[in-house]
Write a protein that holds these residues in place. Structure first.
Motif, PDB file in Angstrom:
ATOM      1  N   LEU A 259       0.852  -1.181   0.000  1.00 58.11           N
ATOM      2  CA  LEU A 259       0.000   0.000   0.000  1.00 58.11           C
ATOM      3  C   LEU A 259       0.890   1.232   0.000  1.00 58.11           C
ATOM      4  O   LEU A 259       2.002   1.203   0.522  1.00 58.11           O
ATOM      5  CB  LEU A 259      -0.877   0.022   1.244  1.00 58.11           C
ATOM      6  CG  LEU A 259      -2.068  -0.929   1.269  1.00 58.11           C
ATOM      7  CD1 LEU A 259      -2.646  -0.987   2.673  1.00 58.11           C
ATOM      8  CD2 LEU A 259      -3.133  -0.477   0.260  1.00 58.11           C
ATOM      9  N   ALA A 260       0.375   2.310  -0.578  1.00 58.06           N
ATOM     10  CA  ALA A 260       1.128   3.563  -0.529  1.00 58.06           C
ATOM     11  C   ALA A 260       0.168   4.719  -0.318  1.00 58.06           C
ATOM     12  O   ALA A 260      -0.977   4.695  -0.777  1.00 58.06           O
ATOM     13  CB  ALA A 260       1.911   3.744  -1.825  1.00 58.06           C
ATOM     14  N   LEU A 261       0.659   5.696   0.407  1.00 59.76           N
ATOM     15  CA  LEU A 261      -0.077   6.951   0.578  1.00 59.76           C
ATOM     16  C   LEU A 261       0.751   8.036  -0.061  1.00 59.76           C
ATOM     17  O   LEU A 261       1.975   8.025   0.037  1.00 59.76           O
ATOM     18  CB  LEU A 261      -0.228   7.279   2.067  1.00 59.76           C
ATOM     19  CG  LEU A 261      -1.057   6.349   2.918  1.00 59.76           C
ATOM     20  CD1 LEU A 261      -0.979   6.788   4.381  1.00 59.76           C
ATOM     21  CD2 LEU A 261      -2.499   6.359   2.432  1.00 59.76           C
TER      22      LEU A 261
ATOM     23  N   ASN B 100      -2.971  16.276  -5.467  1.00 57.82           N
ATOM     24  CA  ASN B 100      -3.998  15.397  -4.918  1.00 57.82           C
ATOM     25  C   ASN B 100      -3.461  14.509  -3.817  1.00 57.82           C
ATOM     26  O   ASN B 100      -2.279  14.212  -3.781  1.00 57.82           O
ATOM     27  CB  ASN B 100      -4.529  14.459  -6.012  1.00 57.82           C
ATOM     28  CG  ASN B 100      -5.227  15.222  -7.114  1.00 57.82           C
ATOM     29  OD1 ASN B 100      -6.147  15.973  -6.860  1.00 57.82           O
ATOM     30  ND2 ASN B 100      -4.772  15.033  -8.338  1.00 57.82           N
ATOM     31  N   PHE B 101      -4.367  14.060  -2.952  1.00 53.82           N
ATOM     32  CA  PHE B 101      -4.022  13.003  -2.005  1.00 53.82           C
ATOM     33  C   PHE B 101      -4.473  11.681  -2.619  1.00 53.82           C
ATOM     34  O   PHE B 101      -5.583  11.580  -3.129  1.00 53.82           O
ATOM     35  CB  PHE B 101      -4.717  13.247  -0.663  1.00 53.82           C
ATOM     36  CG  PHE B 101      -4.698  12.058   0.240  1.00 53.82           C
ATOM     37  CD1 PHE B 101      -3.497  11.469   0.610  1.00 53.82           C
ATOM     38  CD2 PHE B 101      -5.878  11.506   0.713  1.00 53.82           C
ATOM     39  CE1 PHE B 101      -3.463  10.354   1.436  1.00 53.82           C
ATOM     40  CE2 PHE B 101      -5.861  10.389   1.540  1.00 53.82           C
ATOM     41  CZ  PHE B 101      -4.651   9.822   1.898  1.00 53.82           C
ATOM     42  N   ARG B 102      -3.601  10.691  -2.603  1.00 55.69           N
ATOM     43  CA  ARG B 102      -3.942   9.409  -3.216  1.00 55.69           C
ATOM     44  C   ARG B 102      -3.605   8.246  -2.307  1.00 55.69           C
ATOM     45  O   ARG B 102      -2.637   8.292  -1.547  1.00 55.69           O
ATOM     46  CB  ARG B 102      -3.170   9.218  -4.524  1.00 55.69           C
ATOM     47  CG  ARG B 102      -3.541  10.221  -5.608  1.00 55.69           C
ATOM     48  CD  ARG B 102      -2.793   9.928  -6.883  1.00 55.69           C
ATOM     49  NE  ARG B 102      -1.393   9.666  -6.583  1.00 55.69           N
ATOM     50  CZ  ARG B 102      -0.577   9.000  -7.396  1.00 55.69           C
ATOM     51  NH1 ARG B 102      -1.020   8.517  -8.539  1.00 55.69           N
ATOM     52  NH2 ARG B 102       0.682   8.818  -7.070  1.00 55.69           N
ATOM     53  N   VAL B 103      -4.402   7.203  -2.445  1.00 58.15           N
ATOM     54  CA  VAL B 103      -4.066   5.927  -1.836  1.00 58.15           C
ATOM     55  C   VAL B 103      -3.827   4.962  -2.989  1.00 58.15           C
ATOM     56  O   VAL B 103      -4.550   4.995  -3.992  1.00 58.15           O
ATOM     57  CB  VAL B 103      -5.198   5.407  -0.929  1.00 58.15           C
ATOM     58  CG1 VAL B 103      -4.775   4.127  -0.230  1.00 58.15           C
ATOM     59  CG2 VAL B 103      -5.606   6.465   0.091  1.00 58.15           C
ATOM     60  N   LEU B 104      -2.807   4.127  -2.860  1.00 56.64           N
ATOM     61  CA  LEU B 104      -2.468   3.221  -3.961  1.00 56.64           C
ATOM     62  C   LEU B 104      -2.232   1.815  -3.447  1.00 56.64           C
ATOM     63  O   LEU B 104      -1.811   1.620  -2.299  1.00 56.64           O
ATOM     64  CB  LEU B 104      -1.185   3.668  -4.660  1.00 56.64           C
ATOM     65  CG  LEU B 104      -1.071   5.095  -5.154  1.00 56.64           C
ATOM     66  CD1 LEU B 104      -0.410   5.971  -4.110  1.00 56.64           C
ATOM     67  CD2 LEU B 104      -0.273   5.158  -6.437  1.00 56.64           C
TER      68      LEU B 104
ATOM     69  N   SER C 255      -5.123   3.054  -8.011  1.00 53.94           N
ATOM     70  CA  SER C 255      -5.090   4.148  -7.049  1.00 53.94           C
ATOM     71  C   SER C 255      -6.393   4.908  -7.062  1.00 53.94           C
ATOM     72  O   SER C 255      -7.195   4.783  -7.989  1.00 53.94           O
ATOM     73  CB  SER C 255      -3.946   5.093  -7.379  1.00 53.94           C
ATOM     74  OG  SER C 255      -4.235   5.772  -8.582  1.00 53.94           O
ATOM     75  N   LYS C 256      -6.600   5.652  -6.024  1.00 51.86           N
ATOM     76  CA  LYS C 256      -7.786   6.488  -5.970  1.00 51.86           C
ATOM     77  C   LYS C 256      -7.414   7.840  -5.362  1.00 51.86           C
ATOM     78  O   LYS C 256      -6.654   7.908  -4.401  1.00 51.86           O
ATOM     79  CB  LYS C 256      -8.868   5.801  -5.142  1.00 51.86           C
ATOM     80  CG  LYS C 256     -10.160   6.577  -5.132  1.00 51.86           C
ATOM     81  CD  LYS C 256     -11.340   5.735  -4.683  1.00 51.86           C
ATOM     82  CE  LYS C 256     -12.575   6.625  -4.575  1.00 51.86           C
ATOM     83  NZ  LYS C 256     -13.762   5.880  -4.222  1.00 51.86           N
ATOM     84  N   ILE C 257      -7.956   8.878  -5.969  1.00 49.04           N
ATOM     85  CA  ILE C 257      -7.717  10.230  -5.478  1.00 49.04           C
ATOM     86  C   ILE C 257      -8.798  10.592  -4.463  1.00 49.04           C
ATOM     87  O   ILE C 257      -9.968  10.325  -4.693  1.00 49.04           O
ATOM     88  CB  ILE C 257      -7.755  11.229  -6.655  1.00 49.04           C
ATOM     89  CG1 ILE C 257      -6.567  10.986  -7.569  1.00 49.04           C
ATOM     90  CG2 ILE C 257      -7.782  12.667  -6.167  1.00 49.04           C
ATOM     91  CD1 ILE C 257      -6.582  11.835  -8.821  1.00 49.04           C
TER      92      ILE C 257
END
Ligand code: GLC
Length: 453
Positions: free
Chosen positions: A70-72, A78-82, A95-97
């Protein structure tokens, strides 16, 4: 349409202050070099302007990294989670913004981390890994004093953030506390890094001789490979020859080192910002400020009666109404064509612009963006000369570099003029450096912890 009086020559003259000569660029390089050395040296580090923080990353990827991570990614547009799958020959990434509402950007640190943890939990549910114990890499693109790969003390906010109660605190702990408050996630935070570091790591994964990572986006920064013997603040066993250094060169100029090339527009952008006196070089380069620099110049020339027949518009006189993406759009028009320029001016309520107004607007954009490209080039050339290796790949990411039509070419030309003879280089777009980089740092850390290199 009234008479089209051509004021372009006068505007060109006014824009001369935005032009930096090679002599000035070389002076900037020598000042930056001295500042880098001050940041690295134990005695001068406490008062240094360019901090050159240690990253505690000493291994570049070797291509053998595997697994699901996982990555932040916080601190860009933008803030993203991947979620990233590193496989033999593929790099699978989803990923999602998520939005960071402005009340959170300027609220409390605790609320920021709670928000991040909530987005993370939602993301894990959507990707059916909510119950899994995964390793996480955290790209947090603000100046951190790192005490290890998983400990970073926030030094200052940049780029419009200003959450209270966070400066002086360990960001990894902040994230872990937020995760603990929820009580539903089971993760191991394997590393914290900066977007410039992530860009270097992700470029190095493909290009063995990548030694520099640069961001030209909302902010600007560089990371490079330094000999461990020069990293005087490193207290561990110097078993490995090199370490990545997060220069935080956005702060260059905070002591006045760039005043000899700054303009009235730079001073105004700075005094209107939420961090006056700070991140001076960043404010001359990056996407958060470039459009505003152009706008201030346009306002001046309108008030002087040189543009738009002396008649502006409400939007033109409104702060931050000239987006940096407009600069890229306007400069993407072919010579003699003003299609995008016209669209932008119309959006700003300036449909009374004549063709020579449009030529002038375009000229102002070119001067501001060229100056930014030259300043970054001077910075990169300084690092290349300092490392003094014959062939180096520079990984670059960020919206300005990615979307501006001439930035890459301008940089190639200028760096070539500024590096010592015998040094060759490549500039490579390193797309998604911050996301991939976080996964790679986590992967390299897992590789180390598990004891097989
Ligand atoms: C700002 C941050 C820095 C980051 C850069 C690019 O300069 O302080 O950490 O790398 O923006 O996002």
């Amino acid at each position: 349409m009234g008479m089209d009086i051509n004021n372009l020559p006068l505007i060109r003259e006014e824009c001369e202050i935005l032009h930096m000569t090679d002599k000035q660029l070389k002076e900037i390089m020598s000042r930056l070099h001295n500042d880098l050395v001050k940041g690295l040296s134990r005695d001068t580090h406490p008062t240094a302007i360019v901090k050159c923080w240690l990253t505690y990353i000493q291994d570049l990827p070797n291509g053998k990294e595997r697994g699901k991570f996982l990555a932040l990614d916080l601190g860009g547009t933008n803030f993203r989670v991947l979620i990233i799958n590193l496989g033999e020959n593929h790099f699978d990434m989803q990923s999602k913004i998520y939005a960071i509402p402005s009340h959170i950007m300027t609220g409390t640190g605790v609320a920021l981390f709670d928000h991040i943890a909530e987005c993370l939990a939602n993301f894990m549910k959507e990707h059916n890994v909510y119950e899994e114990r995964l390793a996480l890499g955290f790209t947090f693109s603000f100046p951190l004093k790192q005490m290890g790969l998983t400990k970073g003390i926030l030094q200052r906010w940049t780029k419009g953030f200003s959450c209270s109660g966070a400066i002086g605190e360990d960001v990894v702990q902040g994230l872990k506390d937020a995760i603990a408050r929820r009580g539903d996630l089971n993760l191991s935070v394997m590393g914290i890094l900066n977007d410039a570091t992530g860009t270097l790591m992700s470029c190095a994964h493909k290009e063995r001789n990548c030694r520099v990572g640069v961001i030209i986006g909302t902010g600007s920064n560089a990371c490079y490979v330094e000999k461990t013997e020069n990293c005087e603040l490193f207290e561990g066993e110097p078993t490995k020859p090199a370490m990545l250094i997060n220069t935080e060169w956005g702060a260059f100029g905070d002591d006045g080192a760039l005043d000899f090339v700054r303009t009235e527009f730079d001073r105004e952008v700075d005094s209107n910002s939420i961090n006056p006196g700070k991140q001076i070089q960043e404010k001359m380069i990056s996407g958060m400020y470039m459009g505003e620099l152009v706008r201030l110049a346009l306002v001046k020339f309108t008030t002087m009666g040189l543009l738009f027949g002396g008649r502006g518009s409400d939007l033109l006189f409104q702060r931050n109404s000239f987006y940096t993406k407009y600069v890229s759009e306007i400069e993407s028009d072919k010579p003699g064509d003003y299609t995008s320029c016209m669209d932008v001016l119309e959006e700003l309520g300036l449909s009374h612009a004549t063709e020579s107004d449009m030529a002038a607007v375009r000229h102002v954009c070119e001067c501001v963006s060229r100056r930014a490209a030259h300043l970054v080039s001077a910075g990169i050339a300084t690092l290349l000369n300092k490392m003094n290796e014959p062939k180096v790949t520079v990984g670059i990411d960020g919206s300005v570099y990615r979307f501006h039509p001439h930035f890459h070419t301008l940089m190639c030309e200028k760096i070539a003029q500024l590096v010592r003879p015998g040094i060759t280089f490549d500039l490579m777009l390193s797309e998604d450096g911050s996301g991939r980089g976080a996964a790679l740092v986590a992967a390299v850390a897992c590789r180390e912890t598990l004891g097989f290199a």
